[in-house]
Design an enzyme around this catalytic site. Structure first.
Site, short mmCIF file in Angstrom:
data_model
loop_
_atom_site.label_atom_id
_atom_site.label_comp_id
_atom_site.label_asym_id
_atom_site.label_seq_id
_atom_site.Cartn_x
_atom_site.Cartn_y
_atom_site.Cartn_z
N GLU A 52 26.31 -46.49 -57.32
CA GLU A 52 24.71 -46.98 -57.19
C GLU A 52 24.18 -46.93 -58.72
O GLU A 52 24.37 -46.12 -59.21
CB GLU A 52 23.94 -46.13 -56.36
CG GLU A 52 22.65 -46.70 -56.01
CD GLU A 52 21.78 -45.74 -54.87
OE1 GLU A 52 22.21 -44.72 -54.71
OE2 GLU A 52 20.71 -46.29 -54.53
N GLU A 74 24.75 -40.10 -52.28
CA GLU A 74 24.97 -39.95 -50.74
C GLU A 74 26.06 -40.68 -50.36
O GLU A 74 26.30 -41.04 -49.13
CB GLU A 74 23.73 -40.26 -50.03
CG GLU A 74 23.50 -42.05 -50.33
CD GLU A 74 22.49 -42.30 -51.43
OE1 GLU A 74 22.46 -41.66 -52.21
OE2 GLU A 74 21.91 -43.27 -51.12
N ASN A 75 27.19 -41.13 -51.25
CA ASN A 75 28.36 -41.73 -50.90
C ASN A 75 28.86 -41.22 -49.50
O ASN A 75 29.03 -40.14 -49.07
CB ASN A 75 29.56 -41.26 -51.95
CG ASN A 75 28.81 -41.50 -53.23
OD1 ASN A 75 28.56 -42.56 -53.61
ND2 ASN A 75 29.21 -40.36 -53.85
N HIS A 91 20.22 -39.21 -45.70
CA HIS A 91 20.93 -40.71 -46.00
C HIS A 91 21.85 -41.25 -45.29
O HIS A 91 22.11 -42.31 -45.18
CB HIS A 91 21.41 -40.82 -47.74
CG HIS A 91 20.28 -41.26 -48.60
ND1 HIS A 91 19.28 -42.30 -48.51
CD2 HIS A 91 19.99 -40.70 -49.80
CE1 HIS A 91 18.40 -42.12 -49.52
NE2 HIS A 91 19.13 -41.34 -50.46
N HIS A 134 18.38 -34.25 -48.41
CA HIS A 134 18.09 -35.69 -48.81
C HIS A 134 19.30 -36.46 -48.80
O HIS A 134 19.38 -37.51 -47.83
CB HIS A 134 17.31 -35.81 -50.20
CG HIS A 134 17.17 -36.95 -50.77
ND1 HIS A 134 15.93 -37.70 -50.65
CD2 HIS A 134 18.06 -37.98 -51.42
CE1 HIS A 134 15.85 -38.71 -51.32
NE2 HIS A 134 17.11 -39.08 -51.67
N GLU A 135 20.28 -35.90 -49.45
CA GLU A 135 21.61 -36.69 -49.28
C GLU A 135 22.07 -36.88 -48.21
O GLU A 135 22.85 -37.93 -47.68
CB GLU A 135 22.72 -36.39 -50.35
CG GLU A 135 22.21 -35.99 -51.91
CD GLU A 135 21.66 -37.25 -52.50
OE1 GLU A 135 21.88 -38.27 -52.08
OE2 GLU A 135 20.60 -36.98 -53.27
N GLY A 161 20.33 -36.67 -59.72
CA GLY A 161 20.24 -35.39 -58.73
C GLY A 161 21.74 -35.36 -58.01
O GLY A 161 22.28 -34.39 -58.17
N ALA A 162 21.74 -36.34 -57.40
CA ALA A 162 22.89 -36.27 -56.25
C ALA A 162 23.19 -37.90 -55.80
O ALA A 162 22.21 -38.55 -55.89
CB ALA A 162 22.93 -35.27 -55.20
N1 TRP Z 1 20.76 -42.59 -53.98
C1 TRP Z 1 20.61 -41.37 -55.00
C2 TRP Z 1 19.70 -40.65 -54.26
O1 TRP Z 1 18.29 -40.80 -54.34
C3 TRP Z 1 20.17 -41.71 -56.36
C4 TRP Z 1 21.21 -41.74 -57.35
C5 TRP Z 1 22.06 -40.78 -57.81
C6 TRP Z 1 21.49 -42.68 -58.44
N2 TRP Z 1 22.93 -41.43 -58.84
C7 TRP Z 1 22.41 -42.57 -59.26
C8 TRP Z 1 20.67 -43.90 -58.50
C9 TRP Z 1 22.65 -43.18 -60.36
C10 TRP Z 1 20.79 -44.76 -59.67
C11 TRP Z 1 21.98 -44.37 -60.61
O2 TRP Z 1 19.83 -39.86 -53.41
ZN ZN Z 2 17.92 -40.95 -52.20
#
Ligand code: TRP
Ligand code: ZN
Length: 861
Positions: free
Chosen positions: A123, A266-267, A303, A299-300, A263-264
């Site tokens: 992402e 959500e794959n 998602h 949060h993850e 932070g993390a």
């Molecule tokens: N989708 C992730 C979240 O909010 C955000 C995220 C994680 C992200 N790594 C990233 C966005 C790298 C952009 C680039 O849970």
């Molecule tokens: Zn998110």
């Protein structure tokens, strides 16, 4: 104006559905330090009748071969950004062989190798750094992934979904094959290969399915993974109870890595986390760390439904998943701990950072209209203001109505890539309400201001509130419309009784009339922070005290106390108007708070905490750096000189207990450490700080002592800090706290101290956590150092960002933020800051990330 070749922005309104869909993708990876080979087999379907070519995104890839339906293809067009194939049949198989170099990928986007393991971050648009593909969220495919790697060094080979096969090869290699049964966009693809400690637990869903939970951490860190796993189970349970949402695969994996941009992530079925949001034990993590881990894990996890099962049609819709998921994790955290303290935490983020963003050249609606680099739009506006917009729906529709809307949203859109409009339409259709005007929140940037006048007719007992709403123009939009705003109103009577209303504000000016009062009530507005707006209103000191001490709404109490502090501080600066708040108001507030034996220690701690400099700046037209800081310090001294005996008494009354992360212990430690912040600058300060540091059995009280010592400039600070460094030298995530404390310290020679910090054995320019701890802490939180009058702070950051941009543009672009927020400063500082921005822009290899923010800030676009 810039040496860079111009880059064009993408526009939301230019959206076109994809000309092709890719229903299946079979990927195979041969992981190798020299060269990693990626093979991709795509099952492609033309959408409708057209003769457009198939343009696959790709970046930094070495193309080896392309096959169409099994036959080597010679005719294709290849650029730095795309592989284009023409004259394709309606349905076909395309095989693409590419090579990549994960070991030299320092951007931490795509497939990269760091601390000995391979990992991915796709992402928003990182999948194109792995293979040629339609890298956009409205292309949904089924993935089958085979990973080959050396078995000794990479015993774990992970990807999304279920492990369906594995085997050994003769050359010391092994392979594992994964299949994800759910259609997903490529930004949710993940691969991890490495050696880890693994924690395994399980969760049985409400329908009785057993899900394996696996947590992968650095070797030797298993004992620090328990809290994350416990949090995951709580989140899974909560989503079943509150939203009837169950997990859908048989396995859920979380991997903690040390090199991560955010932070993390959500794959699907394989979350990748920054290790600081996984690892915790009482020795190394603070209460805040425990809290953050619980909330990011949730949060993850959340998602999986809001983001993965229903995803975004295009990246302009990012708030569809992020705003909603932040709202969900905030509700979860509130249920796990104190709702009021959580609400205050959310509001601080809005007032300190989101208001600042809206007041800057980066102002954008929660659904942006124009983007150069998508990574720049993972913002407090999209995330946190986005969550406030969802919360307003929750307030307007009531929890039951909101749940009906969510049910309809999943019923309509499960398995689809949709828009923010689709979400609001589901909310609307499930409830009898028209949300057309509400949708303006999605298209309009800026912070609305509510101006309120109160009038009371004693003879009839009629109270009239006149509320005007006005959104000041922002740098991106010159026209503003009235918004649909829920305003929670509380009428406080003299006898302590109170009633509450929710007003639906829709006009630019609205009158609210309410009868039946014997005497004029005190009116508290915007209870629970019912909308992300500023309230402009003249309240007497007496009314503010009444709200602060007697409102039934904890947020309103805190807010009134903050208003008292803020108004007092501003009255001492050139922004100040006539002084409504006097020293007597302050002391009456403190006496009231400290003598009332408040049961909620965490709320008490928040109520005796002054607004941050960042928050204060957002309340006034101009930021007078020296004057604002000294005014804030003066208020601190007034508070200490009045309340010192009460603070000490309270402090000594709080027991040190064996550490446990519970709401009541957390509240006690929060209060203790806030009291210590004040006490540290008194005569007993040195002794109490040292004592707490020495006897603490947990990181919260240890760090509390250090922060107090730093803030009060205690003599013991340096000694305690070196003791801390000796203890934690080998543990970088703990040492980050030490880096951050040093970097945010007020001192004349701060810049040479920053140099020293970056010379530390554990410092690494390639690790975002280290960079954020030193450089980020300085730029964001050392406002006296960063805003040094001679411009040396700006210069330092500007120069550093030149270098960092070449290593990791995403991280550089986040840290450039304070340098772009010059709007409220004095002329001299503005000139110096802009000079630094111009220097950055002068660099012809500047990343799109930094270019977009800097050029906007200079008004070049
Ligand atoms: N989708 C992730 C979240 O909010 C955000 C995220 C994680 C992200 N790594 C990233 C966005 C790298 C952009 C680039 O849970
Ligand atoms: Zn998110």
């Amino acid at each position: 104006m810039s040496n860079k070749t111009p880059v064009t922005a993408k526009r939301r309104l230019d959206y076109q559905p994809p000309a092709y869909q890719i229903h299946d993708i079979e990927l195979s990876f041969n992981l190798d330090d020299e060269v990693t080979k990626v093979k991709s087999l795509l099952h492609v379907f033309k959408q409708g009748d057209h003769d457009q070519p198939l343009k696959l995104d790709g970046e930094n890839l070495t193309l080896i071969e392309v096959k169409l339906n099994g036959k080597s293809l010679q005719q294709y067009e290849l650029t730095d950004e795309a592989l284009t194939l023409s004259n394709l049949p309606d349905e076909c198989f395309i095989e693409i062989y590419t090579e990549i170099d994960p070991a030299s990928n320092k951007t931490l986007e795509g497939l990269y190798k760091a601390s000995g393991s391979y990992c991915t971050q796709c992402e928003a648009e990182g999948f194109r750094k792995i293979t040629y593909f339609l890298d956009r969220p409205d292309v949904l495919s089924k993935y089958t992934v085979t990973i080959y790697a050396d078995k000794k060094r990479y015993p774990y080979l992970l990807s999304n979904g279920n492990k369906i096969d594995s085997g050994d090869l003769e050359d010391g290699k092994h392979w594992v094959k994964w299949q994800d049964p759910f259609f997903k966009p490529c930004y949710l693809f993940a691969l991890v290969a490495g050696d880890f400690d693994k924690l395994t637990q399980s969760f049985t869903t409400s329908s009785g399915r057993k899900v394996a939970l696996e947590l992968y951490v650095d070797k030797g860190m298993a004992h620090r993974g328990e809290h994350a796993l416990a949090s995951l189970k709580k989140a899974m349970k909560w989503d079943e109870v509150v939203f009837d949402l169950e997990y859908d695969l048989d396995i859920y994996m979380v991997v903690a890595v040390d090199f991560f941009n955010m932070g993390a992530m959500e794959n699907k079925g394989l979350n990748v986390f920054n290790s600081k949001y996984v690892l915790a034990d009482s020795q190394t993590a603070t209460d805040e760390d425990y809290f953050n881990i619980e909330s990011v894990i949730a949060h993850e996890y959340f998602h999986n439904w809001t983001g993965n099962r229903v995803t975004c049609r295009d990246w302009f819709q990012l708030s569809l998943k992020e705003g909603l998921t932040v709202f969900r994790d905030q509700q979860f955290s509130a249920d796990m701990g104190s709702p009021v303290v959580n609400r205050i935490k959310n509001v601080k983020v809005i007032r300190e950072h989101q208001f600042a963003e809206d007041a800057s050249a980066m102002a954008h609606p929660i659904r942006p209209d124009e983007v150069i680099e998508m990574n720049n739009f993972y913002t407090v506006t999209v995330y946190d203001k986005g969550a406030e917009v969802i919360r307003m729906l929750h307030t307007l529709l009531t929890p039951a109505g909101f749940k009906r809307g969510i049910d309809l949203y999943f019923k309509r859109h499960d398995g689809q890539a949709v828009t923010c409009d689709d979400f609001v339409n589901a909310m609307q259709d499930a409830n009898s309400i028209n949300l057309d005007q509400f949708k303006v929140w999605y298209e309009q940037s800026g912070t609305p201001e509510l101006t309120v006048e109160q009038d009371f007719a004693a003879d009839t007992g009629t109270l009239t509130l006149t509320i005007q709403q006005h959104t000041p123009v922002t740098l991106d939009q010159s026209q503003k419309k009235p918004l649909y705003i829920p305003v929670r109103v509380e009428y406080l009577a003299n006898d302590g009784s109170s009633t509450t209303d929710i007003i639906h504000l829709t006009q630019s000016q609205q009158k609210l009339v309410r009868d039946g009062f014997d005497v004029e009530p005190t009116v508290a507005l915007l209870g629970d922070f019912s909308a992300p707006v500023k309230v402009i209103r003249t309240l007497s000191a007496e009314s503010l005290l009444t709200i602060a001490l007697h409102s039934n709404d904890g947020f309103s109490r805190w807010d009134a106390a903050q208003t008292i502090y803020s108004q007092f501080i501003h009255s001492l600066t050139p922004n100040g108007s006539t002084l409504a708040i006097t020293q007597e108001t302050i002391t009456a507030l403190l006496d009231g708070l400290l003598e009332s034996a408040m049961e909620d220690q965490a709320l008490l701690a928040e109520m005796i905490t002054l607004p941050s400099v960042e928050t204060l700046v957002q309340q006034v037209p101009k930021y007078y750096v020296e004057s604002l800081h000294s005014a804030r310090e003066k208020l601190e001294r007034i508070i200490i000189s009045h309340a010192q005996p009460m603070f000490e008494k309270q402090y000594h009354g709080l027991a040190f207990t064996n550490y446990d992360y519970t709401p009541s212990q957390t509240a006690t430690r929060k209060l203790r450490n806030q009291l210590l912040m004040y006490i540290a600058s008194t005569e007993q300060g040195e002794e109490l700080v040292t004592q707490q540091f020495m006897q603490s059995d947990n990181m919260t009280d240890t760090l509390g002592a250090l922060k107090a010592a730093q803030h009060a400039k205690c003599k013991c600070f340096d000694k305690l800090m070196s003791q801390f460094e000796e203890t934690w030298r080998a543990d970088p995530i703990v040492l980050d706290k030490w880096f951050a404390l040093h970097a945010s310290r007020q001192s004349e020679d701060i810049l040479s101290r920053l140099d020293l910090l970056m010379g530390h054995q554990q410092f690494n320019h390639e690790n975002p956590n280290r960079v954020r701890s030193v450089i980020g802490s300085f730029a964001f939180f050392n406002s006296t150092g960063f805003h040094a009058k001679d411009g040396s702070g700006y210069r330092y950051i500007g120069q550093y960002l030149q270098k960092l941009d070449k290593i990791n543009p995403q991280v550089a672009s986040r840290i450039v933020t304070p340098l772009t927020q010059w709007q409220k400063l004095d002329e001299e500082r503005i000139v110096k800051m802009k000079a630094e921005l111009v220097r950055l822009l002068d660099n012809k290899d500047l990343s799109n990330d930094v270019y977009e923010k800097v050029s906007k800030s200079l008004g070049y676009q």
